[in-house]
Design an enzyme around this catalytic site. Sequence first.
Site, PDB file in Angstrom:
ATOM      1  N   ASP A  30     -66.287 -68.039  52.500  1.00 21.62           N
ATOM      2  CA  ASP A  30     -65.546 -66.816  52.166  1.00 21.62           C
ATOM      3  C   ASP A  30     -65.683 -65.716  53.218  1.00 21.62           C
ATOM      4  OD1 ASP A  30     -64.720 -67.929  49.807  1.00 21.62           O
ATOM      5  OD2 ASP A  30     -66.081 -66.784  48.522  1.00 21.62           O
ATOM      6  N   LYS A  45     -64.134 -58.976  46.019  1.00 18.36           N
ATOM      7  CA  LYS A  45     -62.803 -59.577  45.863  1.00 18.36           C
ATOM      8  C   LYS A  45     -62.731 -60.219  44.492  1.00 18.36           C
ATOM      9  CE  LYS A  45     -64.275 -64.083  46.362  1.00 18.36           C
ATOM     10  NZ  LYS A  45     -64.395 -65.026  45.249  1.00 18.36           N
TER      11      LYS A  45
HETATM   12  O1  C5P Z   1     -69.856 -71.726  52.247  1.00 20.90           O
HETATM   13  P1  C5P Z   1     -70.702 -71.297  51.090  1.00 20.90           P
HETATM   14  O2  C5P Z   1     -72.133 -71.050  51.505  1.00 20.90           O
HETATM   15  O3  C5P Z   1     -70.111 -70.155  50.348  1.00 20.90           O
HETATM   16  O4  C5P Z   1     -70.706 -72.512  50.083  1.00 20.90           O
HETATM   17  C1  C5P Z   1     -71.790 -72.871  49.275  1.00 20.90           C
HETATM   18  C2  C5P Z   1     -71.588 -74.276  48.747  1.00 20.90           C
HETATM   19  O5  C5P Z   1     -70.511 -74.302  47.826  1.00 20.90           O
HETATM   20  C3  C5P Z   1     -71.252 -75.341  49.777  1.00 20.90           C
HETATM   21  O6  C5P Z   1     -72.394 -75.888  50.350  1.00 20.90           O
HETATM   22  C4  C5P Z   1     -70.484 -76.360  48.941  1.00 20.90           C
HETATM   23  O7  C5P Z   1     -71.383 -77.156  48.188  1.00 20.90           O
HETATM   24  C5  C5P Z   1     -69.745 -75.499  47.952  1.00 20.90           C
HETATM   25  N1  C5P Z   1     -68.382 -75.174  48.401  1.00 20.90           N
HETATM   26  C6  C5P Z   1     -67.404 -76.148  48.392  1.00 20.90           C
HETATM   27  N2  C5P Z   1     -66.143 -75.849  48.814  1.00 20.90           N
HETATM   28  C7  C5P Z   1     -65.831 -74.597  49.209  1.00 20.90           C
HETATM   29  C8  C5P Z   1     -66.809 -73.569  49.213  1.00 20.90           C
HETATM   30  C9  C5P Z   1     -68.085 -73.891  48.812  1.00 20.90           C
HETATM   31  O8  C5P Z   1     -67.654 -77.289  48.007  1.00 20.90           O
HETATM   32  N3  C5P Z   1     -64.592 -74.327  49.612  1.00 20.90           N
END
Ligand code: C5P
Length: 306
Positions: free
Chosen positions: A138, A11
């Site tokens: 995501d 994406k």
């Molecule tokens: O959910 P994901 O593993 O993709 O996110 C990794 C890190 O990125 C989270 O632990 C957080 O620190 C940060 N993040 C965030 N806000 C989001 C997505 C990710 O702060 N919407």
Amino acid sequence: MGAVREFAPAKVNLGLRVTGRRPDGYHTLESLFVPLSLGDEITVTRTEPPGITLAVDGDPLVPDDETNLAWRAARAFLDASGATGGVALRIQKRIPAPGGLGGGSSDAGSVLRALAALEPGRVPPVRLEALALTLGADVPYFLKPVAALVEGIGEQITPVAGVAPLWLSLAHPGKTLSTPAVFAAFDAAAASGSPDSLTASDPRPTIRRLLALRGQDARTGFFDEPRAAGWTQLLGNDLESAAISLCPEVAELREEFEATQALAVGMSGSGPTVYGIYSEEEGARRAAGHIEGRTGFRTWVVRTAP
Ligand code: C5P
């Protein structure tokens, strides 16, 4: 037992606004997610022996064990469904990882889609969405990757019609950039009053508002030519300055893309992939040649997926 092949598209974020910060540290966002013709290919096979096996081709840096999000998606599905037996996964990587293009999340979403097709009715759609969110912010998007306005931390998804077709040239500086580190740099800059901060006096227009203003240019299906400035506004990414503070090549790539005939230039997700948007394939190819010649970084010419 059955096998399913899935295309796991990358994406691109056409614009990203950080709208808030939750008590758990996650940030709420507003972004237009668009799937691309570039993607990984995944084969998901149900096996009689329990347990999960994973083979990854095409990128030696992507793990083939339980730290891979696709592996974790299969485990979560088996646990939630109560199904017996196991799962064999094979992934042909094509999406640069990590790059802000959702590669790992798309693989996980594809595994959930495939297992839901192989085991119909075992995990209700609402449960599958909740399970996807536990894997990553995501991942819910990749249960049904179509052009969509994505809000919350990634769980509020509103399909948007009429975005295709666009040509993009993508460039990746070959360095990894950790998503948590980019958000941490964003928070640090916000605390010292950066213009991208949540309390900025002149924030970027919301993506919802820009989508409401959008015309229907015949070539891009998007902004009318007189409103081309709309592209530049739309593509603003509140995480770009934070990404540049950790990976200055992002700024270098932006500068090189701006020297091409791009409708506009943006950074995807938390970076470091930078892209230019073109209404014709030729423009995107010429830009990719220009960027490779100037920087030596890898490029891809891609279409938005229908
Ligand atoms: O959910 P994901 O593993 O993709 O996110 C990794 C890190 O990125 C989270 O632990 C957080 O620190 C940060 N993040 C965030 N806000 C989001 C997505 C990710 O702060 N919407």
